[in-house]
Design a protein around this motif. Structure first.
Motif, short mmCIF file in Angstrom:
data_model
loop_
_atom_site.label_atom_id
_atom_site.label_comp_id
_atom_site.label_asym_id
_atom_site.label_seq_id
_atom_site.Cartn_x
_atom_site.Cartn_y
_atom_site.Cartn_z
N ASP A 1 73.72 -2.41 -14.62
CA ASP A 1 74.19 -1.34 -15.49
C ASP A 1 74.14 -1.78 -16.96
O ASP A 1 74.47 -2.92 -17.28
N VAL B 1 70.48 4.75 -15.43
CA VAL B 1 71.46 3.81 -15.96
C VAL B 1 72.47 3.37 -14.89
O VAL B 1 73.15 2.36 -15.06
N THR C 1 74.83 2.36 -22.62
CA THR C 1 73.98 3.26 -23.38
C THR C 1 74.45 4.69 -23.19
O THR C 1 75.12 5.00 -22.21
#
Length: 306
Positions: free
Chosen positions: A136, A224, A139
């Motif tokens: 991970d 993500v 962002t």
């Protein structure tokens, strides 16, 4: 938007196959998608019993636009089964979504794959769309771009990209023309066991795919957060898994997350590249207190804040 066909590869693991198909069927676009299932043949009398059991179950599958079962009469083995199956289907449709029998998907997995295939179809730099990130990252984006194809547990691509695929039969063939710098890049300082995997017989298909992408300077897409989960880590064909502090670093559940934002600017994520090259994700560090501390320190010095 025409939906990409789904190709599922199964062998002799009945229970994980059932779980995989249950999750896939729960996807929002399942009923509008064509599903092709490649059932590999057994190696011996014992394995054939499990194979035949799975094939009886597969005949009951509904919930998709169509279900086509391809039953191998002999044991193709994982490499030949996947390469042949992906090639056959992608040549017919121009794109494909690929799963193996031990990959659980979140309800938006098919939506994500089809959206990404459509959005980035004209950008030939992008070769591979993954559903599991290396780790991970912090962002505000829904997806990131990386220079390494590490994970084949739920992925997609296009015909013109797959046409670059090369299957290497030996290590010498796989490493032809590569420099010491290439070796370092491919290994990410030991994080990615690409070169060591070339000693295996046969060479894993995904290592060959990663090398094919690297040779052409390709870029890969990752969400993500995990959109799929591998539930067969400890009895798979290639990866048997390992545990550090009681946890395998790849053993992460998927999240019910819907990818909505696809960046028009294709740029490799700097944080991802930094940690890959410096091994801060190695040995499960992202999943223990030391890895968390390293990440915090890195962000502090890079951004001036945590």
């Amino acid at each position: 938007m025409s939906l990409a066909p789904i190709v599922l590869f199964v062998y002799n693991r009945v229970e994980v196959t059932k779980r995989t198909l249950t999750c896939l069927k729960a996807n929002k676009l399942a009923q509008d998608s064509d599903l092709y299932i490649y059932s590999d043949g057994g190696k011996d009398e014992i394995s054939w019993k499990s194979v035949n059991c799975i094939r009886e179950y597969l005949k009951t599958i509904t919930g998709f636009k169509s279900v086509t079962i391809i039953e191998r009469e002999i044991n193709y083995y994982l490499e030949r089964n996947i390469i042949d199956g992906v090639t056959n289907i992608i040549n017919r449709y121009g794109k494909v979504i690929v799963l193996e029998d031990d990959v659980l998907t979140n309800p938006y997995y098919l939506q994500y794959m089809n959206d990404a295939l459509s959005f980035y179809e004209s950008d030939k730099r992008i070769k591979h769309i993954s559903s599991i990130p290396h780790f991970d990252v912090k962002t505000n984006k829904d997806i990131i771009f990386t220079s390494l194809m590490e994970c084949g547990w739920g992925w997609s691509t296009w015909k013109d990209r797959w046409s670059d695929f090369e299957y290497y039969t030996d290590k010498q063939d796989a490493l032809r023309g590569l420099t010491n710098k290439d070796f370092s890049n491919l290994e990410y300082g030991g994080r990615f066991a690409c070169l060591r995997s070339l000693d295996k017989k046969p060479i894993p298909w995904d290592i060959c795919w990663a090398l094919s992408i690297y040779r052409r300077g390709g870029i890969c897409i990752e969400p993500v957060v995990p959109l799929s989960q591998n539930i067969g880590l400890y009895n798979g064909t290639h990866y048997k898994g390992y545990r550090l502090l009681g946890k395998d670093p790849y053993d992460r559940p998927y999240k019910t997350f819907k990818v909505k934002k696809f960046p028009t600017e294709v740029k490799v994520n700097e944080e991802m590249e930094y940690f890959l090259f410096h091994e801060f994700n190695g040995f499960g560090m992202k999943y223990n207190w030391l890895g968390q501390l390293v990440r915090i320190v890195y962000r502090f010095f890079k951004n001036g804040k945590i």
